[in-house]
Write a protein that holds these residues in place. Structure first.
Motif, short mmCIF file in Angstrom:
data_model
loop_
_atom_site.label_atom_id
_atom_site.label_comp_id
_atom_site.label_asym_id
_atom_site.label_seq_id
_atom_site.Cartn_x
_atom_site.Cartn_y
_atom_site.Cartn_z
N HIS A 67 40.67 7.74 -1.59
CA HIS A 67 41.13 9.01 -2.20
C HIS A 67 40.47 10.22 -1.52
O HIS A 67 39.28 10.47 -1.69
CB HIS A 67 40.82 9.02 -3.70
CG HIS A 67 41.35 10.24 -4.38
ND1 HIS A 67 42.69 10.50 -4.50
CD2 HIS A 67 40.72 11.30 -4.95
CE1 HIS A 67 42.86 11.65 -5.12
NE2 HIS A 67 41.68 12.17 -5.41
N HIS A 69 41.52 14.43 0.09
CA HIS A 69 42.50 15.53 0.26
C HIS A 69 42.23 16.20 1.61
O HIS A 69 41.24 16.93 1.76
CB HIS A 69 42.33 16.57 -0.85
CG HIS A 69 42.56 16.05 -2.23
ND1 HIS A 69 43.73 16.29 -2.93
CD2 HIS A 69 41.79 15.31 -3.06
CE1 HIS A 69 43.66 15.72 -4.12
NE2 HIS A 69 42.48 15.12 -4.23
N HIS A 222 46.32 11.33 -9.71
CA HIS A 222 45.07 11.47 -10.47
C HIS A 222 45.32 11.07 -11.92
O HIS A 222 46.40 11.30 -12.45
CB HIS A 222 44.59 12.93 -10.46
CG HIS A 222 44.23 13.45 -9.11
ND1 HIS A 222 45.12 14.13 -8.32
CD2 HIS A 222 43.07 13.41 -8.41
CE1 HIS A 222 44.52 14.49 -7.19
NE2 HIS A 222 43.28 14.06 -7.21
N HIS A 262 40.06 8.55 -10.30
CA HIS A 262 39.15 8.99 -11.39
C HIS A 262 39.20 8.09 -12.61
O HIS A 262 38.30 7.31 -12.82
CB HIS A 262 39.36 10.46 -11.76
CG HIS A 262 39.16 11.36 -10.59
ND1 HIS A 262 37.94 11.48 -9.98
CD2 HIS A 262 40.02 12.13 -9.88
CE1 HIS A 262 38.05 12.31 -8.95
NE2 HIS A 262 39.31 12.70 -8.86
N ASP A 313 37.01 11.78 -2.43
CA ASP A 313 37.65 12.92 -3.08
C ASP A 313 37.23 14.27 -2.47
O ASP A 313 37.06 15.25 -3.19
CB ASP A 313 37.42 12.92 -4.59
CG ASP A 313 38.39 13.84 -5.33
OD1 ASP A 313 39.47 14.15 -4.77
OD2 ASP A 313 38.07 14.27 -6.46
FE FE Z 1 41.45 14.15 -5.89
#
Ligand code: FE
Ligand code: GUN
Length: 418
Positions: A67, A69, A222, A262, A313
């Motif tokens: 995960h 971005h 998410h 998460h 993340d």
């Molecule tokens: Fe995220």
């Protein structure tokens, strides 16, 4: 014998979650892209094959990040005094808007991809942005560096600034275009990416769910990251039993292979649902702490039989290298244990297993050096003059906690030095 490659060094991996397998001064034999075996003495049949001798260096499976971005690379460490929703509104959306300009993507994405490569994250599941021209730049940069990834065009059609949301029709059409344009690569594949339930209408969620089934494309999103987010989802979807059921109702959960990042604040029913074979829950410990989201009860989930992977993340997480995420996952479990002793601590082999073999399973047979696994590996040479006095496993532990990309001297993906 022309497809055989042989490396020598201190080979360490986690076949099982409970312990490290250590092969000191051993040979690993690779046929094309696949592991043949590990040998203390090299069998006679290989006597004419040139050995790449890494001497005292460690040879470990390369890291997988489930995960991350890409557009948030420049944002790491910034605005982390805020909680999720304010952080999205005040920093993240403004940052992601910049990717409407393809020149911005050309500037940022090569650095993001270089950082993945440098840190030994050779496979990752990436959120891009809503902007397909920029998304394609990310794909091209990953391909240039010969990295493997699932890349998602982000879907949003509500609850974001007007220049970051699309109409439902545009969002779906461009998702199909992105999938079709990126369906022929072995290493880089598309993944359906509704940002999270609040930023998607029911219609968008439903069409994305159908798309994942029709086009056989996995999903990432998410889930239940903060308590305020869970409350918001309850208001937006009052007819759904829980946050997880919003995704389930729209065929975005359990039907296709799914990453749920998460999942900190789950009900008992949701925890049971997460045991589904298609579901990967992803723990992002640095992000949990940075955005004051809470800390996922990782060992509790593992002991319930849930597949839990690890993610950096970035940019809510402040470190791109998975060794830092692995160390933070252990530290977070210790904090939870100190507060609630019935929750056990995550062991080092468990954390390493999650960041390599468990995460790797999302891509197929990778993340371990068992026979028939794809040979994805890092060679670690810790140059500190005192490390000679440490055993190989101690050196790996030291690298996880204190090391960085400077110690990685070689990277192999599917048997090829990259
Ligand atoms: Fe995220
Ligand atoms: N929830 C929705 N979008 C995001 C994001 O960009 N980062 C994190 N950590 N959580 C999110």
């Amino acid at each position: 014998m022309k497809d055989i490659k042989i490396l020598k060094g201190n080979i360490i991996f986690t076949k099982n979650i409970k312990s490290f397998e250590v092969h000191e001064n051993s040979y690993i034999v690779i046929n094309k892209n696949i592991v043949v075996g590990i040998f203390k003495q090299l069998p006679e049949i290989y006597k004419d094959v040139k050995v790449t001798d890494y001497n005292d260096a460690l040879i470990i499976p390369s890291f997988v990040d489930l995960h991350i971005h890409a557009p948030q690379y420049l944002q790491m460490g910034i605005g982390l005094n805020l909680e999720l929703i304010d952080w999205l509104n005040q920093y993240t959306f403004k940052n992601e808007k910049l990717f409407s300009d393809v020149n911005h993507a050309k500037k940022v994405y090569p650095h993001f991809v270089e950082a993945l490569y440098e840190n030994g994250t050779l496979r990752s599941c990436i959120f891009a942005t809503i902007h397909n021209k920029s998304n394609q730049i990310l794909v091209e940069e990953l391909a240039k560096k010969k990295l493997s990834a699932y890349v998602g065009k982000v879907n949003m059609d509500q609850n974001a600034p007007s220049n970051l949301i699309q109409t439902t029709e545009d969002s779906i059409r461009e998702t199909i275009e992105f999938i079709e344009e990126n369906s022929n690569s072995e290493l880089i594949k598309p993944i359906i990416t509704p940002r999270f339930a609040p930023s998607c209408t029911r219609d968008l969620l439903k069409q994305l769910g159908n798309l994942s089934i029709d086009m056989k494309v996995p999903i990432q999103t998410h889930l239940a990251e903060t308590k305020n987010e869970v409350k918001w989802v309850k208001q937006l979807f009052p007819d759904c039993k829980s946050y997880s059921h919003v995704y389930k109702k729209h065929k975005l959960y359990c039907n296709s292979k799914t990453i749920m990042a998460h999942a900190i604040h789950l009900t008992k029913k949701e925890i049971n649902l997460a045991k589904h074979e298609n579901v990967y829950i992803v723990h992002c410990p640095n992000s949990n702490m940075n955005l004051t989201s809470g800390v996922m009860p990782l060992t509790h989930y593992l002991d319930k039989g849930i597949k839990v992977g690890l993610g950096s993340d970035v940019g809510a997480g402040h470190k791109i290298g998975m060794q830092d995420t692995i160390a933070s996952a252990i530290q977070c479990s210790k904090i939870r244990h100190a507060i609630n002793p019935s929750e056990r601590i995550l062991s080092e082999s468990e954390a390493f297993y999650l960041g390599t073999k468990l995460n790797g399973s999302f891509f197929g047979k990778t993340g371990s050096f068992e026979q028939d696994y794809l040979f994805d590996a890092l060679v670690i040479k810790d140059e500190h003059p005192l490390v000679d006095s440490l055993k190989p496993l101690e050196r790996l532990q030291r690298f996880i906690y204190c090391g960085d990309s400077r110690s990685i001297i070689a990277r192999y993906l599917e048997g090829q030095l990259i």
